[in-house]
Design an enzyme around this catalytic site. Structure first.
Site, PDB file in Angstrom:
ATOM      1  N   LEU A   1       0.819  -1.214   0.000  1.00 14.24           N
ATOM      2  CA  LEU A   1       0.000   0.000   0.000  1.00 14.24           C
ATOM      3  C   LEU A   1       0.856   1.269   0.000  1.00 14.24           C
TER       4      LEU A   1
ATOM      5  N   ILE B   1       7.237  -6.317  -0.943  1.00 15.31           N
ATOM      6  CA  ILE B   1       7.889  -7.442  -1.647  1.00 15.31           C
ATOM      7  C   ILE B   1       9.397  -7.475  -1.408  1.00 15.31           C
TER       8      ILE B   1
ATOM      9  N   THR C   1       6.857  -4.109 -19.246  1.00 15.77           N
ATOM     10  CA  THR C   1       6.294  -2.990 -20.003  1.00 15.77           C
ATOM     11  C   THR C   1       6.989  -2.828 -21.355  1.00 15.77           C
ATOM     12  N   ASP C   2       6.269  -2.253 -22.307  1.00 14.72           N
ATOM     13  CA  ASP C   2       6.884  -1.961 -23.615  1.00 14.72           C
ATOM     14  C   ASP C   2       7.984  -0.903 -23.492  1.00 14.72           C
ATOM     15  N   GLU C   3       8.003  -0.181 -22.354  1.00 15.44           N
ATOM     16  CA  GLU C   3       9.004   0.888 -22.207  1.00 15.44           C
ATOM     17  C   GLU C   3      10.426   0.353 -22.156  1.00 15.44           C
TER      18      GLU C   3
ATOM     19  N   TYR D   1      12.571   4.677 -14.504  1.00 13.59           N
ATOM     20  CA  TYR D   1      11.507   3.659 -14.406  1.00 13.59           C
ATOM     21  C   TYR D   1      11.759   2.527 -15.395  1.00 13.59           C
TER      22      TYR D   1
ATOM     23  N   SER E   1      14.679   0.393 -14.594  1.00 11.97           N
ATOM     24  CA  SER E   1      14.468  -0.544 -13.474  1.00 11.97           C
ATOM     25  C   SER E   1      13.648  -1.746 -13.945  1.00 11.97           C
ATOM     26  N   LYS E   2      12.674  -1.509 -14.812  1.00 14.72           N
ATOM     27  CA  LYS E   2      11.861  -2.626 -15.326  1.00 14.72           C
ATOM     28  C   LYS E   2      12.724  -3.527 -16.218  1.00 14.72           C
TER      29      LYS E   2
ATOM     30  N   ASN F   1       0.476   0.863 -22.973  1.00 17.32           N
ATOM     31  CA  ASN F   1      -0.276   1.667 -21.992  1.00 17.32           C
ATOM     32  C   ASN F   1      -1.681   1.116 -21.754  1.00 17.32           C
ATOM     33  N   ASN F   2      -2.001   0.881 -20.496  1.00 21.83           N
ATOM     34  CA  ASN F   2      -3.347   0.432 -20.115  1.00 21.83           C
ATOM     35  C   ASN F   2      -4.211   1.625 -19.726  1.00 21.83           C
TER      36      ASN F   2
ATOM     37  N   TYR G   1       2.196  17.693 -22.007  1.00 24.08           N
ATOM     38  CA  TYR G   1       3.653  17.855 -22.093  1.00 24.08           C
ATOM     39  C   TYR G   1       4.069  18.145 -23.544  1.00 24.08           C
TER      40      TYR G   1
HETATM   41  P1  NAD Z   1       0.242   1.083  -9.868  1.00 25.82           P
HETATM   42  O1  NAD Z   1       1.272   2.104  -9.522  1.00 25.82           O
HETATM   43  O2  NAD Z   1      -1.166   1.515 -10.092  1.00 25.82           O
HETATM   44  O3  NAD Z   1       0.189  -0.037  -8.718  1.00 25.82           O
HETATM   45  C1  NAD Z   1       1.351  -0.570  -8.156  1.00 25.82           C
HETATM   46  C2  NAD Z   1       0.935  -1.356  -6.915  1.00 25.82           C
HETATM   47  O4  NAD Z   1       2.119  -1.974  -6.378  1.00 25.82           O
HETATM   48  C3  NAD Z   1       0.346  -0.502  -5.805  1.00 25.82           C
HETATM   49  O5  NAD Z   1      -0.783  -1.125  -5.252  1.00 25.82           O
HETATM   50  C4  NAD Z   1       1.461  -0.411  -4.771  1.00 25.82           C
HETATM   51  O6  NAD Z   1       1.009  -0.247  -3.444  1.00 25.82           O
HETATM   52  C5  NAD Z   1       2.158  -1.744  -4.979  1.00 25.82           C
HETATM   53  N1  NAD Z   1       3.559  -1.722  -4.563  1.00 25.82           N
HETATM   54  C6  NAD Z   1       4.507  -0.801  -4.904  1.00 25.82           C
HETATM   55  N2  NAD Z   1       5.667  -1.092  -4.294  1.00 25.82           N
HETATM   56  C7  NAD Z   1       5.461  -2.232  -3.583  1.00 25.82           C
HETATM   57  C8  NAD Z   1       6.286  -3.028  -2.750  1.00 25.82           C
HETATM   58  N3  NAD Z   1       7.567  -2.709  -2.523  1.00 25.82           N
HETATM   59  N4  NAD Z   1       5.739  -4.131  -2.171  1.00 25.82           N
HETATM   60  C9  NAD Z   1       4.434  -4.448  -2.363  1.00 25.82           C
HETATM   61  N5  NAD Z   1       3.602  -3.714  -3.129  1.00 25.82           N
HETATM   62  C10 NAD Z   1       4.116  -2.619  -3.735  1.00 25.82           C
HETATM   63  O7  NAD Z   1       0.823   0.310 -11.115  1.00 25.82           O
HETATM   64  P2  NAD Z   1       0.081  -0.285 -12.404  1.00 25.82           P
HETATM   65  O8  NAD Z   1      -0.097   0.778 -13.401  1.00 25.82           O
HETATM   66  O9  NAD Z   1      -1.066  -1.079 -11.947  1.00 25.82           O
HETATM   67  O10 NAD Z   1       1.210  -1.255 -12.948  1.00 25.82           O
HETATM   68  C11 NAD Z   1       1.323  -2.587 -12.458  1.00 25.82           C
HETATM   69  C12 NAD Z   1       2.469  -3.277 -13.162  1.00 25.82           C
HETATM   70  O11 NAD Z   1       2.244  -3.279 -14.569  1.00 25.82           O
HETATM   71  C13 NAD Z   1       3.821  -2.590 -12.958  1.00 25.82           C
HETATM   72  O12 NAD Z   1       4.795  -3.588 -12.823  1.00 25.82           O
HETATM   73  C14 NAD Z   1       4.033  -1.807 -14.245  1.00 25.82           C
HETATM   74  O13 NAD Z   1       5.400  -1.663 -14.521  1.00 25.82           O
HETATM   75  C15 NAD Z   1       3.348  -2.699 -15.252  1.00 25.82           C
HETATM   76  N6  NAD Z   1       2.773  -2.038 -16.439  1.00 25.82           N
HETATM   77  C16 NAD Z   1       1.927  -0.971 -16.314  1.00 25.82           C
HETATM   78  C17 NAD Z   1       1.341  -0.433 -17.459  1.00 25.82           C
HETATM   79  C18 NAD Z   1       0.366   0.729 -17.364  1.00 25.82           C
HETATM   80  O14 NAD Z   1      -0.055   1.244 -18.408  1.00 25.82           O
HETATM   81  N7  NAD Z   1      -0.051   1.159 -16.182  1.00 25.82           N
HETATM   82  C19 NAD Z   1       1.625  -0.974 -18.713  1.00 25.82           C
HETATM   83  C20 NAD Z   1       2.508  -2.055 -18.806  1.00 25.82           C
HETATM   84  C21 NAD Z   1       3.067  -2.578 -17.652  1.00 25.82           C
HETATM   85  O1  DAU Z   2       3.804   1.898 -21.904  1.00 20.97           O
HETATM   86  C1  DAU Z   2       3.543   1.324 -20.678  1.00 20.97           C
HETATM   87  C2  DAU Z   2       3.732   2.349 -19.584  1.00 20.97           C
HETATM   88  O2  DAU Z   2       2.644   3.251 -19.671  1.00 20.97           O
HETATM   89  C3  DAU Z   2       3.815   1.729 -18.193  1.00 20.97           C
HETATM   90  O3  DAU Z   2       4.962   0.920 -18.115  1.00 20.97           O
HETATM   91  C4  DAU Z   2       3.850   2.803 -17.115  1.00 20.97           C
HETATM   92  O4  DAU Z   2       3.814   2.217 -15.838  1.00 20.97           O
HETATM   93  C5  DAU Z   2       2.648   3.701 -17.297  1.00 20.97           C
HETATM   94  O5  DAU Z   2       2.681   4.756 -16.347  1.00 20.97           O
HETATM   95  C6  DAU Z   2       2.620   4.275 -18.713  1.00 20.97           C
HETATM   96  O6  DAU Z   2       3.717   5.188 -18.917  1.00 20.97           O
HETATM   97  P1  DAU Z   2       3.527   6.572 -19.710  1.00 20.97           P
HETATM   98  O7  DAU Z   2       4.628   7.472 -19.297  1.00 20.97           O
HETATM   99  O8  DAU Z   2       3.313   6.356 -21.150  1.00 20.97           O
HETATM  100  O9  DAU Z   2       2.106   7.034 -19.070  1.00 20.97           O
HETATM  101  P2  DAU Z   2       1.577   8.439 -18.524  1.00 20.97           P
HETATM  102  O10 DAU Z   2       0.112   8.277 -18.287  1.00 20.97           O
HETATM  103  O11 DAU Z   2       2.410   8.976 -17.426  1.00 20.97           O
HETATM  104  O12 DAU Z   2       1.772   9.399 -19.783  1.00 20.97           O
HETATM  105  C7  DAU Z   2       1.195   9.085 -21.042  1.00 20.97           C
HETATM  106  C8  DAU Z   2       1.629  10.171 -22.013  1.00 20.97           C
HETATM  107  O13 DAU Z   2       0.993  11.409 -21.640  1.00 20.97           O
HETATM  108  C9  DAU Z   2       3.119  10.461 -22.005  1.00 20.97           C
HETATM  109  O14 DAU Z   2       3.542  10.756 -23.329  1.00 20.97           O
HETATM  110  C10 DAU Z   2       3.254  11.699 -21.130  1.00 20.97           C
HETATM  111  C11 DAU Z   2       1.965  12.422 -21.359  1.00 20.97           C
HETATM  112  N1  DAU Z   2       1.438  13.219 -20.217  1.00 20.97           N
HETATM  113  C12 DAU Z   2       1.303  12.604 -19.019  1.00 20.97           C
HETATM  114  C13 DAU Z   2       0.814  13.284 -17.925  1.00 20.97           C
HETATM  115  C14 DAU Z   2       0.693  12.606 -16.577  1.00 20.97           C
HETATM  116  C15 DAU Z   2       1.045  14.541 -20.399  1.00 20.97           C
HETATM  117  O15 DAU Z   2       1.150  15.105 -21.506  1.00 20.97           O
HETATM  118  N2  DAU Z   2       0.565  15.224 -19.314  1.00 20.97           N
HETATM  119  C16 DAU Z   2       0.446  14.674 -18.068  1.00 20.97           C
HETATM  120  O16 DAU Z   2       0.025  15.379 -17.123  1.00 20.97           O
END
Ligand code: NAD
Ligand code: DAU
Length: 339
Positions: A35, A60, A125-127, A153, A156-157, A182-183, A210
């Site tokens: 959390l 973790i 992630t695709d990143e 970020y 690290s992934k 991106n989800n 941005y």
């Molecule tokens: P999020 O930031 O919404 O959630 C991360 C969760 O991990 C949180 O509930 C947090 O409390 C928990 N957490 C963080 N550090 C922790 C620790 N040390 N021990 C236990 N729990 C911990 O993230 P998300 O967007 O749901 O992403 C989940 C996973 O999917 C990540 O690994 C991210 O890299 C990957 N991912 C995200 C996206 C995206 O678009 N959001 C896309 C591709 C991959």
């Molecule tokens: O591609 C997968 C990744 O997608 C995941 O691994 C990451 O965990 C997830 O956060 C996401 O990364 P992005 O950096 O692509 O997502 P974000 O929503 O932060 O930003 C999406 C795009 O929008 C990016 O080009 C930056 C831009 N942006 C973002 C924010 C928060 C803006 O222009 N303004 C903003 O305020």
């Protein structure tokens, strides 16, 4: 079957918990989440009432506590979502990203080795592939694309991914990795583009785009990602990486304009702000492998997914308004105050 899900109080992990409880009513789902600011127990409110669900508030990186959970719960499969996930935060403070995303992954895999070579899936992630140029729409990330990261970020992934593959080769740990685009969807933390723009637009606040807003992201409805992971843990080939994405590229500015239109808000709210440092230009996944090998295809079209998402934010104001009224306010001021 017992599936241990880390990061289940976050966005994708939470959706995955509900997907698994619904799709496999005979499975036990064990959720481990410490959390952080991104984890919300309100996301798991309904799951907590399910007899097949159990929650541990545990980091973790806490090896002793994680080993105890493995001893008590004896998971058959581990799916590791837990991570620091926001690129902008990683630019401000990389350290916690290296700790959770790399060392946390190591602890989880050590536990899998110690308690019987347990099946391990890493949510990546695709990143990790870096970015693609805006003027080459013919290029896509495949599983063979070299790792080439831009932010703390993504680095690290990528570090975690390499460690996962090393544990497979060196120790024979039965692993898979998914690299998703991106989800978007319910329970998405409002620091990320889509929920941030919905929340700001509803409050008639500036919509901070941005740079020029030209960057392209490949958006996938979160339920489709959950289904892909479900398939991989059951049918994926051990030691393999699977790209997950739906060929749905959109420029950030077009997403923001669409949100304005859907909410009946003026585009005058759009405010161009300083660009993200090292900002990746374009992400675009080639999902051929998961389609041909496992039969996965995205089911939700963006037009439907964004409708459902906006509706969810309109119907669940308490969930996100509680978040943005807390420490999020300091974060927002720090990130956007002088931008
Ligand atoms: P999020 O930031 O919404 O959630 C991360 C969760 O991990 C949180 O509930 C947090 O409390 C928990 N957490 C963080 N550090 C922790 C620790 N040390 N021990 C236990 N729990 C911990 O993230 P998300 O967007 O749901 O992403 C989940 C996973 O999917 C990540 O690994 C991210 O890299 C990957 N991912 C995200 C996206 C995206 O678009 N959001 C896309 C591709 C991959
Ligand atoms: O591609 C997968 C990744 O997608 C995941 O691994 C990451 O965990 C997830 O956060 C996401 O990364 P992005 O950096 O692509 O997502 P974000 O929503 O932060 O930003 C999406 C795009 O929008 C990016 O080009 C930056 C831009 N942006 C973002 C924010 C928060 C803006 O222009 N303004 C903003 O305020």
């Amino acid at each position: 079957m017992t599936v241990l899900v880390t990061g289940g109080a976050g966005f994708i992990g939470g959706n995955f918990v509900y997907h698994m409880l619904g799709a496999h009513s005979d499975y036990k789902i064990v959720c481990v989440d410490c959390l952080t600011y991104a984890g919300n127990m309100s996301t798991l409110k309904v799951a907590m009432e399910n007899k097949n669900f159990v929650f541990y508030k545990t980091d973790i990186c806490d090896r002793e506590a994680i080993y105890k959970i493995f001893e008590d719960e004896k998971p058959d499969v581990v799916v590791n979502f837990a991570a620091e996930s926001h690129v902008d935060r990683s630019i401000e403070n990389p350290e916690i990203f290296l700790k959770t995303n790399i060392l946390g992954t190591q602890v989880m895999m050590d536990a899998c080795r110690k308690y019987g070579n347990i099946r391990y899936h890493q949510v990546s992630t695709d990143e990790v592939y870096g970015d693609l140029p805006l003027d080459r729409p013919d290029l896509f990330f495949t599983e063979q694309t070299p790792i080439h990261t831009s932010s703390p970020y993504s680095s690290s992934k990528a570090g975690a991914d390499l460690l996962v593959l090393a544990y497979h080769r060196t120790y024979g740990l039965p692993v898979t990795i998914s690299r998703c685009s991106n989800n978007y969807g319910p329970y998405h933390f409002p620091e990320k583009l889509i929920p941030l723009m919905i929340a700001n637009a509803l409050a008639d606040k500036p919509l901070p785009v941005y740079g020029k807003g030209e960057n392209l992201r490949d958006w996938l409805y979160v339920e489709d990602h959950c289904k892909a992971i479900d398939l991989i843990i059951h049918k994926g080939k051990i030691g393999e990486v699977y790209n997950v994405g739906g060929h749905n590229e959109m420029a950030n500015i077009d997403i923001v304009k669409l949100i304005c239109q859907k909410l009946g808000k003026s585009e005058d709210l759009i405010t161009y702000v300083a660009d993200r440092k090292g900002h990746d230009l374009r992400y675009a996944i080639d999902p051929t492998k998961i389609h041909t090998e496992l039969g996965w295809l995205p089911e939700t079209k963006f037009a439907d997914g964004i409708e459902k998402t906006i509706e969810w934010y309109l119907n669940n104001k308490e969930w996100w308004q509680t978040i943005i009224s807390g420490e999020y306010r300091d974060y927002y001021e720090k990130m956007y105050g002088n931008r």
